[in-house]
Design an enzyme around this catalytic site. Structure first.
Site, mmCIF file in Angstrom:
data_model
loop_
_atom_site.group_PDB
_atom_site.id
_atom_site.type_symbol
_atom_site.label_atom_id
_atom_site.label_comp_id
_atom_site.label_asym_id
_atom_site.label_seq_id
_atom_site.Cartn_x
_atom_site.Cartn_y
_atom_site.Cartn_z
ATOM 1 N N HIS A 182 2.109 -14.029 -1.159
ATOM 2 C CA HIS A 182 2.706 -12.889 -1.880
ATOM 3 C C HIS A 182 1.670 -11.770 -1.915
ATOM 4 O O HIS A 182 0.761 -11.769 -2.739
ATOM 5 C CB HIS A 182 3.079 -13.300 -3.317
ATOM 6 C CG HIS A 182 3.830 -12.227 -4.062
ATOM 7 N ND1 HIS A 182 5.003 -12.469 -4.735
ATOM 8 C CD2 HIS A 182 3.573 -10.903 -4.234
ATOM 9 C CE1 HIS A 182 5.433 -11.346 -5.296
ATOM 10 N NE2 HIS A 182 4.569 -10.376 -5.012
ATOM 11 N N HIS A 236 0.803 -7.438 -1.428
ATOM 12 C CA HIS A 236 1.189 -6.032 -1.278
ATOM 13 C C HIS A 236 0.120 -5.305 -0.473
ATOM 14 O O HIS A 236 -1.042 -5.278 -0.882
ATOM 15 C CB HIS A 236 1.318 -5.353 -2.645
ATOM 16 C CG HIS A 236 2.410 -5.944 -3.469
ATOM 17 N ND1 HIS A 236 3.725 -5.549 -3.342
ATOM 18 C CD2 HIS A 236 2.400 -6.930 -4.397
ATOM 19 C CE1 HIS A 236 4.477 -6.251 -4.176
ATOM 20 N NE2 HIS A 236 3.699 -7.099 -4.827
ATOM 21 N N LYS A 294 13.126 -10.627 0.118
ATOM 22 C CA LYS A 294 12.591 -10.538 -1.240
ATOM 23 C C LYS A 294 13.576 -9.783 -2.117
ATOM 24 O O LYS A 294 13.933 -8.646 -1.811
ATOM 25 C CB LYS A 294 11.244 -9.795 -1.247
ATOM 26 C CG LYS A 294 10.713 -9.440 -2.638
ATOM 27 C CD LYS A 294 10.257 -10.657 -3.425
ATOM 28 C CE LYS A 294 9.754 -10.288 -4.823
ATOM 29 N NZ LYS A 294 8.477 -9.613 -4.829
ATOM 30 N N HIS A 312 11.696 -11.842 -7.522
ATOM 31 C CA HIS A 312 10.925 -11.378 -8.679
ATOM 32 C C HIS A 312 11.788 -11.684 -9.894
ATOM 33 O O HIS A 312 12.725 -10.953 -10.192
ATOM 34 C CB HIS A 312 10.629 -9.876 -8.574
ATOM 35 C CG HIS A 312 9.824 -9.365 -9.741
ATOM 36 N ND1 HIS A 312 8.632 -8.706 -9.589
ATOM 37 C CD2 HIS A 312 10.034 -9.434 -11.086
ATOM 38 C CE1 HIS A 312 8.134 -8.390 -10.787
ATOM 39 N NE2 HIS A 312 8.986 -8.804 -11.705
ATOM 40 N N HIS A 328 5.342 -15.350 -8.298
ATOM 41 C CA HIS A 328 4.342 -15.127 -9.351
ATOM 42 C C HIS A 328 4.795 -15.641 -10.703
ATOM 43 O O HIS A 328 4.915 -14.868 -11.654
ATOM 44 C CB HIS A 328 3.931 -13.650 -9.424
ATOM 45 C CG HIS A 328 5.065 -12.653 -9.389
ATOM 46 N ND1 HIS A 328 6.157 -12.727 -10.217
ATOM 47 C CD2 HIS A 328 5.260 -11.565 -8.623
ATOM 48 C CE1 HIS A 328 6.966 -11.733 -9.960
ATOM 49 N NE2 HIS A 328 6.441 -11.007 -8.993
ATOM 50 N N ASP A 376 -0.266 -11.798 -5.133
ATOM 51 C CA ASP A 376 0.354 -10.583 -5.704
ATOM 52 C C ASP A 376 -0.698 -9.497 -5.853
ATOM 53 O O ASP A 376 -0.579 -8.612 -6.707
ATOM 54 C CB ASP A 376 1.032 -10.880 -7.047
ATOM 55 C CG ASP A 376 1.989 -9.758 -7.472
ATOM 56 O OD1 ASP A 376 2.345 -8.920 -6.615
ATOM 57 O OD2 ASP A 376 2.362 -9.704 -8.652
#
Lengths: 338, 338
Positions: free
Chosen positions: A13, A15, A96, A135, A169, A241
């Site tokens: 995960h 970004h 996602k 999420h 997460h 994350d």
């Protein structure tokens, strides 16, 4: 000197953003990780094959490494056709799903988590064997958002028993418990949620660099997450994350959510597993579980860590971009052998 | 245009600090309030008659107003003698007790909340009829600190039935409930705890200017506080806990706790009570209850508010000091008639 080798570390995960920020942070992951699952919440989000392939190309270019593989995801929409998903399947590892407005760049996420409104895309994914990353937060009171989402996970998991669902997460003992209730439910957990509670953000001075979504919860939640990670719960994967926000957006009067951990994740995880006498489980947590759950074989990439002090840089920079990592300026007891 | 008059507004929990900051913030209270209970947590704390009288003089000088009365408090210590307290009694309105290290400048507070260790000072206070103000938090998990302190309030209240005890800046439904259990327990509540929950601090972007101790709690806690205030619960007083921190200590990577509300408190409270059709209770909440509980007669000071837009300044300045108020730059629907 004590050493430990991590094989094919996977960040399930991540970004990476785009443009200058991408150029700053991508090499900080590709240096130590063998692959990473890349989140699609750009502006605009990644919803077409063209956007996906272009983004993948920019990531590869930014990494300047052949031994790192970006595993791409598509931003979930209710109305993807079966044909579209079939065509893009080989380019992606998952879709996602973001409830609209729940976190950074999620404004165009789904406005209802009702299973019936999600059904068209989910049915296609289930048939095509494409995993779904979620999420999982409601828009309720900040400490309750994940707990309140549990019935939604249950509803999707039971409605689509052949769909692999990854609770992203996770931050609560409730989510850990749910892992054992549905065969098709999996989860990622971040480094920071293994380490901090709301106390670390707001119990003493306020620490904007520890502000994240979902927010860090109670001590008993962290304990449950840590126990599952240290014991390499077979349905739990590492997903940092790691979310780079420019320094000026973290230290201001309305600060962005996200903790930047990519360049320190392996060192801190090794320290954490070592301290708890669980080093033997670290490779499962950080690599083998994900390969089994997502059904792929990661490239070989051995990273050797040594028990030697590492002082975390105050910041990482690229041109105008400045990002402050977790533990900035602090001392860690494990470092990566250069 | 609708108007409303507040008579002799009292702020029963106020931080004025010292030096330049005192000169900046004292006039912002004395402009509209008739009196305020001044917190003694300077560095070093106010523990002698000399320090107390000197501080009072500096406050009066900074206010430049004869129609404002600073009600002084002494920093609680276990070992004040009866004679010392008897001698200082006429100069103070209360003693303020801080558990050590629990908030700004409380390092020299009491290290144990055990009734026996507090007994010497508390017995003298009880005999001399000096009220006790308490910052009631344990050092537990940040959301539980006030709730965990409830047994300590109970223990002091039942051990010293003649001592008036004020639970300062209460933030939970548990504290509201406790008010009705012991005759000698009272409380103050801040403006910001009537308005915000943890969601406002950390539910969206992180808002350092809403970071306070005790931390804002859950929606059901705010509801209980608001209901008690709007109905002018006879044991509840307004105490702003307005705490000026320099701007640079609120917007940084380790921010100080405290919300600055003095210059906007009357306008916002009038708006809040008006919106809830409870304006008839505002004078009790902000003045009469405190006069009855602390047994004093406030000077006449009528402040007329008009239902007319007021744009809150972005900041208040004095030389180098800059303080950012709550609702900075935002529009309020009531203003003070100039």
């Amino acid at each position: 000197m004590q050493t430990f080798t991590i094989n094919s570390a996977l960040d399930m995960h991540l970004h990476l953003r785009d443009e200058e920020m991408l150029k700053l942070v991508a090499p900080l992951t590709s240096k130590t990780f063998a692959a990473a699952l890349i989140m699609p919440n750009l502006v605009p989000p990644v919803t077409t094959k063209e956007a996906l392939l272009g983004y993948k190309e920019r990531i590869k270019e930014a990494c300047k490494k052949d031994d790192f593989e970006p595993k791409m995801t598509l931003f979930f929409k209710n109305d993807y056709s079966y044909e579209f998903l079939k065509d893009i399947k080989d380019e992606i590892i998952a879709l996602k799903l973001y409830p609209a407005g729940i976190t950074t760049n999620s404004e165009t996420g789904v406005s209802s988590m009702d299973v019936e409104s999600l059904r068209p895309t989910l049915e296609s994914m289930s048939k095509l064997n494409i995993p779904l990353c979620i999420h999982g937060e409601t828009n309720g009171f900040v400490m309750d958002r994940e707990k309140e989402f549990m019935p939604i996970y249950e509803s999707i998991a039971s409605s689509f028993p052949d769909l692999k669902i990854i609770m992203e997460h996770i931050t609560t003992k409730d989510a850990v418990k749910l892992l054992d209730k549905y065969e098709n439910l999996y989860a990622t957990v971040t480094l920071h949620h293994l380490l901090i509670t709301l106390d670390d953000l707001a119990g003493g001075m306020l620490k904007p660099h520890l502000f994240c979504k979902p927010i860090a919860k109670r001590p008993e939640d962290r304990s449950a997450l840590l126990e599952a990670a240290l014991n390499a719960h077979p349905k739990l994967m590492f997903g940092s994350d790691s979310a780079p926000h420019p320094k000026h957006k973290k230290e201001c009067c309305g600060c962005a959510a996200g903790v930047f951990t990519s360049p320190i994740a392996l060192q801190v995880l090794t320290e954490l597993f070592d301290k708890n006498n669980k080093l033997e489980n670290l490779n499962s947590f950080i690599s083998l579980n994900a390969q089994r759950i997502y059904n792929f074989k990661a490239k070989e990439k051995a990273i050797k860590l040594v028990k030697k002090e590492f002082i975390v840089p105050d910041a990482y920079r690229y041109n105008e971009e400045i990002v402050v990592p977790m533990f900035a300026g602090q001392s860690l007891s494990w470092s990566i052998e250069e």
